[in-house]
Design a protein around this motif. Structure first.
Motif, PDB file in Angstrom:
ATOM      1  N   LEU A   1       0.823  -1.210   0.000  1.00 24.73           N
ATOM      2  CA  LEU A   1       0.000   0.000   0.000  1.00 24.73           C
ATOM      3  C   LEU A   1       0.857   1.261   0.000  1.00 24.73           C
ATOM      4  CD1 LEU A   1      -2.822  -0.928   2.563  1.00 24.73           C
ATOM      5  CD2 LEU A   1      -2.994  -0.802   0.065  1.00 24.73           C
ATOM      6  N   LEU A   2       2.080   1.156   0.505  1.00 27.53           N
ATOM      7  CA  LEU A   2       2.972   2.320   0.542  1.00 27.53           C
ATOM      8  C   LEU A   2       3.195   2.889  -0.850  1.00 27.53           C
ATOM      9  CD1 LEU A   2       4.830   4.055   2.409  1.00 27.53           C
ATOM     10  CD2 LEU A   2       6.686   2.488   1.806  1.00 27.53           C
TER      11      LEU A   2
ATOM     12  N   VAL B   1       5.420   3.598  11.023  1.00 28.27           N
ATOM     13  CA  VAL B   1       3.959   3.593  11.108  1.00 28.27           C
ATOM     14  C   VAL B   1       3.609   3.632  12.598  1.00 28.27           C
ATOM     15  CG1 VAL B   1       1.839   2.459  10.359  1.00 28.27           C
ATOM     16  CG2 VAL B   1       3.926   2.178   9.026  1.00 28.27           C
ATOM     17  N   PRO B   2       3.571   4.823  13.186  1.00 26.80           N
ATOM     18  CA  PRO B   2       3.364   4.914  14.633  1.00 26.80           C
ATOM     19  C   PRO B   2       1.932   4.644  15.067  1.00 26.80           C
ATOM     20  CG  PRO B   2       3.546   7.106  13.699  1.00 26.80           C
ATOM     21  CD  PRO B   2       3.844   6.141  12.585  1.00 26.80           C
ATOM     22  N   ASN B   3       0.959   4.863  14.182  1.00 29.06           N
ATOM     23  CA  ASN B   3      -0.449   4.636  14.512  1.00 29.06           C
ATOM     24  C   ASN B   3      -1.230   4.462  13.205  1.00 29.06           C
ATOM     25  OD1 ASN B   3      -1.016   7.302  13.444  1.00 29.06           O
ATOM     26  ND2 ASN B   3      -0.202   8.114  15.374  1.00 29.06           N
ATOM     27  N   ARG B   4      -2.537   4.452  13.299  1.00 29.22           N
ATOM     28  CA  ARG B   4      -3.356   4.228  12.105  1.00 29.22           C
ATOM     29  C   ARG B   4      -3.786   5.531  11.450  1.00 29.22           C
ATOM     30  NH1 ARG B   4      -7.272  -0.978  13.432  1.00 29.22           N
ATOM     31  NH2 ARG B   4      -5.578  -2.435  13.929  1.00 29.22           N
ATOM     32  N   GLU B   5      -3.154   6.623  11.837  1.00 31.22           N
ATOM     33  CA  GLU B   5      -3.553   7.931  11.318  1.00 31.22           C
ATOM     34  C   GLU B   5      -2.564   8.522  10.329  1.00 31.22           C
ATOM     35  OE1 GLU B   5      -4.209  10.423  14.659  1.00 31.22           O
ATOM     36  OE2 GLU B   5      -5.922   9.263  15.408  1.00 31.22           O
ATOM     37  N   GLU B   6      -1.265   8.199  10.440  1.00 30.07           N
ATOM     38  CA  GLU B   6      -0.271   8.843   9.591  1.00 30.07           C
ATOM     39  C   GLU B   6       1.021   8.044   9.539  1.00 30.07           C
ATOM     40  OE1 GLU B   6       0.307  12.634  11.430  1.00 30.07           O
ATOM     41  OE2 GLU B   6       1.246  11.798  13.209  1.00 30.07           O
TER      42      GLU B   6
ATOM     43  N   TYR C   1       0.632  10.387  -0.482  1.00 33.99           N
ATOM     44  CA  TYR C   1       0.485  10.781   0.921  1.00 33.99           C
ATOM     45  C   TYR C   1       0.635  12.290   1.013  1.00 33.99           C
ATOM     46  CZ  TYR C   1       0.880   5.831   2.027  1.00 33.99           C
ATOM     47  OH  TYR C   1       0.659   4.486   2.099  1.00 33.99           O
ATOM     48  N   THR C   2      -0.223  12.923   1.794  1.00 36.19           N
ATOM     49  CA  THR C   2      -0.237  14.375   1.889  1.00 36.19           C
ATOM     50  C   THR C   2       0.582  14.835   3.087  1.00 36.19           C
ATOM     51  OG1 THR C   2      -2.437  14.426   0.908  1.00 36.19           O
ATOM     52  CG2 THR C   2      -1.702  16.414   2.059  1.00 36.19           C
ATOM     53  N   VAL C   3       1.481  15.816   2.851  1.00 34.06           N
ATOM     54  CA  VAL C   3       2.363  16.323   3.897  1.00 34.06           C
ATOM     55  C   VAL C   3       1.559  17.175   4.879  1.00 34.06           C
ATOM     56  CG1 VAL C   3       4.402  17.733   4.394  1.00 34.06           C
ATOM     57  CG2 VAL C   3       4.316  16.328   2.309  1.00 34.06           C
ATOM     58  N   SER C   4       1.704  16.866   6.160  1.00 36.87           N
ATOM     59  CA  SER C   4       1.002  17.592   7.210  1.00 36.87           C
ATOM     60  C   SER C   4       1.740  18.884   7.569  1.00 36.87           C
ATOM     61  CB  SER C   4       0.884  16.713   8.461  1.00 36.87           C
ATOM     62  OG  SER C   4       0.521  17.475   9.600  1.00 36.87           O
ATOM     63  N   GLY C   5       0.995  19.874   8.031  1.00 38.48           N
ATOM     64  CA  GLY C   5       1.588  21.119   8.508  1.00 38.48           C
ATOM     65  C   GLY C   5       2.348  20.943   9.797  1.00 38.48           C
ATOM     66  N   ARG C   6       2.246  19.777  10.432  1.00 33.54           N
ATOM     67  CA  ARG C   6       2.993  19.505  11.660  1.00 33.54           C
ATOM     68  C   ARG C   6       4.377  18.929  11.382  1.00 33.54           C
ATOM     69  NH1 ARG C   6       0.769  15.715  15.197  1.00 33.54           N
ATOM     70  NH2 ARG C   6      -0.267  14.643  13.466  1.00 33.54           N
ATOM     71  N   SER C   7       4.752  18.839  10.132  1.00 33.03           N
ATOM     72  CA  SER C   7       6.073  18.327   9.766  1.00 33.03           C
ATOM     73  C   SER C   7       7.155  19.353  10.096  1.00 33.03           C
ATOM     74  CB  SER C   7       6.112  17.999   8.269  1.00 33.03           C
ATOM     75  OG  SER C   7       5.135  17.027   7.940  1.00 33.03           O
ATOM     76  N   ASN C   8       8.369  18.866  10.364  1.00 32.44           N
ATOM     77  CA  ASN C   8       9.497  19.760  10.648  1.00 32.44           C
ATOM     78  C   ASN C   8      10.806  19.042  10.339  1.00 32.44           C
ATOM     79  OD1 ASN C   8       9.864  17.981  12.827  1.00 32.44           O
ATOM     80  ND2 ASN C   8       8.833  19.342  14.273  1.00 32.44           N
ATOM     81  N   HIS C   9      11.931  19.585  10.853  1.00 32.16           N
ATOM     82  CA  HIS C   9      13.240  19.008  10.551  1.00 32.16           C
ATOM     83  C   HIS C   9      13.453  17.669  11.256  1.00 32.16           C
ATOM     84  CE1 HIS C   9      13.844  20.927  14.415  1.00 32.16           C
ATOM     85  NE2 HIS C   9      14.967  20.252  14.564  1.00 32.16           N
ATOM     86  N   ILE C  10      12.619  17.365  12.246  1.00 28.55           N
ATOM     87  CA  ILE C  10      12.728  16.082  12.940  1.00 28.55           C
ATOM     88  C   ILE C  10      12.079  14.977  12.115  1.00 28.55           C
ATOM     89  CG2 ILE C  10      12.047  14.795  15.008  1.00 28.55           C
ATOM     90  CD1 ILE C  10      12.258  17.450  16.548  1.00 28.55           C
ATOM     91  N   GLY C  11      10.939  15.265  11.527  1.00 25.07           N
ATOM     92  CA  GLY C  11      10.266  14.268  10.711  1.00 25.07           C
ATOM     93  C   GLY C  11       9.082  14.843   9.978  1.00 25.07           C
ATOM     94  N   LEU C  12       8.690  14.170   8.901  1.00 21.54           N
ATOM     95  CA  LEU C  12       7.518  14.574   8.127  1.00 21.54           C
ATOM     96  C   LEU C  12       6.365  13.647   8.457  1.00 21.54           C
ATOM     97  CD1 LEU C  12      10.123  15.393   6.241  1.00 21.54           C
ATOM     98  CD2 LEU C  12       8.301  15.941   4.624  1.00 21.54           C
ATOM     99  N   ARG C  13       5.212  14.250   8.717  1.00 17.85           N
ATOM    100  CA  ARG C  13       3.996  13.491   8.978  1.00 17.85           C
ATOM    101  C   ARG C  13       3.157  13.479   7.702  1.00 17.85           C
ATOM    102  NH1 ARG C  13       3.526  12.617  14.453  1.00 17.85           N
ATOM    103  NH2 ARG C  13       4.979  13.826  15.725  1.00 17.85           N
ATOM    104  N   LEU C  14       2.729  12.277   7.298  1.00 12.04           N
ATOM    105  CA  LEU C  14       2.058  12.102   6.020  1.00 12.04           C
ATOM    106  C   LEU C  14       0.751  11.350   6.208  1.00 12.04           C
ATOM    107  CD1 LEU C  14       5.197  10.880   4.040  1.00 12.04           C
ATOM    108  CD2 LEU C  14       4.315  13.194   4.094  1.00 12.04           C
ATOM    109  N   GLY C  15      -0.307  11.902   5.661  1.00 12.57           N
ATOM    110  CA  GLY C  15      -1.608  11.252   5.734  1.00 12.57           C
ATOM    111  C   GLY C  15      -1.952  10.538   4.449  1.00 12.57           C
ATOM    112  N   GLY C  16      -2.602   9.381   4.567  1.00 10.57           N
ATOM    113  CA  GLY C  16      -2.988   8.613   3.386  1.00 10.57           C
ATOM    114  C   GLY C  16      -3.351   7.196   3.768  1.00 10.57           C
ATOM    115  N   GLN C  17      -3.337   6.316   2.778  1.00 11.83           N
ATOM    116  CA  GLN C  17      -3.699   4.915   2.990  1.00 11.83           C
ATOM    117  C   GLN C  17      -2.536   4.198   3.679  1.00 11.83           C
ATOM    118  OE1 GLN C  17      -4.736   2.903  -0.616  1.00 11.83           O
ATOM    119  NE2 GLN C  17      -5.929   1.311   0.438  1.00 11.83           N
ATOM    120  N   LEU C  18      -2.746   3.701   4.885  1.00  9.64           N
ATOM    121  CA  LEU C  18      -1.644   3.186   5.693  1.00  9.64           C
ATOM    122  C   LEU C  18      -1.537   1.668   5.665  1.00  9.64           C
ATOM    123  CD1 LEU C  18      -1.958   5.393   8.907  1.00  9.64           C
ATOM    124  CD2 LEU C  18      -0.650   5.825   6.822  1.00  9.64           C
ATOM    125  N   PRO C  19      -0.334   1.147   5.451  1.00 12.43           N
ATOM    126  CA  PRO C  19      -0.119  -0.289   5.642  1.00 12.43           C
ATOM    127  C   PRO C  19      -0.390  -0.655   7.103  1.00 12.43           C
ATOM    128  CG  PRO C  19       1.702   0.710   4.431  1.00 12.43           C
ATOM    129  CD  PRO C  19       0.874   1.833   4.967  1.00 12.43           C
TER     130      PRO C  19
END
Length: 337
Positions: free
Chosen positions: A199-200, A243-248, A205-223
């Motif tokens: 599925l990856l 894949v920290p959770n079922r949201e991003e 996957y859409t880049v979240s506004g909460r992304s930064n230099h530590i990591g990018l948060r991406l929303g979409g269809q998750l494995p």
């Protein structure tokens, strides 16, 4: 007398280099310029070592003024660069006369720009690097009125007969857009996702506004991970796709901590990280599967491109007498911490 730069409009800018390579063994992130290709190119275009300090400008407009003549270059995201109010090209060396304002405006279809200055600027060092580290509160974040020491001055270089650009070095610039393709290799936990791992690569996957230099948060269809076993904290590479959770999804970038406890589905390649460095909130990222061997070949090809550019720049600069002063390739000691 040593020259100086005064920051008149900082936007969101810092002084950085390629990173703190000794940091991870002591528990510190590597950090450094997020778009490494653009940062290296900026330094090469001004005749600096790859790891010389550069200014990383993120998203917002920036302006500075120097009291001595400079030779600069600006790489990274597309933007409008002006010197003394005159528009100048990116990805080329540009002369700046003392007193002229250097302005970066309208960064678009990308997020970060890199401004290098021949001879570089003074910056404090931590473990041999000036890269900012938000964990320990180290780094030079620029503010209105910040003064940077200039290490060298270069008299203006102009075409003697026609008022046309002096340099046209032909560097192939990385493509940017609102839909980005990022190459990844299999991660250590890919088997735990079973068939859903594919599925990856099936959608964006859409880049979240909460992304930064530590990591990018991406929303979409998750494995979905098939195993329910606990994942112990362990060392994780820069570029880990978790894949920290079922949201991003979470893609760890250069400011990531050196350990984590989430399953790692894939790992972004070095060139893929450069692409992610330019991802804006709302951009769509598509992942493309590659192998370690293929990723290595692609990285080596990009380094050969930069080495070719270095050869051209060094030849041109030698003919023009740029950098003839003793020790011009050696960076003088900075402030070590």
């Amino acid at each position: 007398m040593k020259g100086r730069i005064v920051v008149e409009q900082p936007g969101n800018s810092v002084v950085t280099d390629l990173g703190r390579f000794r940091g991870p063994r002591f528990g510190l992130p590597v950090n450094g310029a997020l778009d490494q290709f653009s940062a290296r190119a900026a330094n090469i275009l001004t005749g600096n070592p790859d790891n010389a300090p550069v200014l990383e400008v993120t998203a917002l407009d920036f302006r500075m003024r120097a009291d001595q003549d400079l030779l600069i270059s600006v790489t990274g995201a597309p933007l409008t660069l002006t010197v003394g109010g005159r528009e100048q090209p990116q990805w080329e060396p540009v002369s700046v006369r003392a007193g002229e304002a250097v302005a970066i405006r309208g960064i678009h279809t990308g997020l970060r720009a890199y401004l290098a200055i021949h001879g570089s600027v003074d910056a404090p060092l931590l473990m041999g690097s000036c890269a900012p580290d938000t964990v320990v509160g180290f780094g030079l974040k620029l503010a209105e009125g910040t003064v940077l020491g200039i290490r060298r001055s270069v008299a203006p270089l102009r075409q003697p007969y026609f008022d046309i650009p002096l340099f046209r070095l032909g560097l192939e610039r990385p493509a940017m857009g609102s839909e980005l393709v990022v190459d990844v290799t299999d991660g250590p936990d890919v088997a735990e996702f079973g068939d859903s791992a594919s599925l990856l690569f099936a959608s964006g996957y859409t880049v979240s506004g909460r992304s930064n230099h530590i990591g990018l948060r991406l929303g979409g269809q998750l494995p979905e991970r098939m195993s329910s076993a606990e994942v112990l904290s362990r060392g994780v590479p820069v570029g880990a796709v978790e894949v920290p959770n079922r949201e991003e999804l979470l893609v760890l970038h250069r400011g990531r901590g050196v350990t984590a406890g989430y399953p790692v589905l894939a790992v972004a390649t070095s060139l893929g990280l450069d692409v992610l460095a330019q991802a804006r909130p709302g951009d769509v990222v598509r992942f493309r599967k590659t192998t370690v061997a293929e990723a290595t070949l692609a990285y080596r090809a990009s380094m050969r491109q930069l080495e070719s550019l270095r050869t051209t720049v060094n030849t041109v600069f030698k003919l023009l007498g740029v950098g003839d002063e003793p020790g011009w390739r050696e960076l003088p000691p900075a402030i070590a911490i």
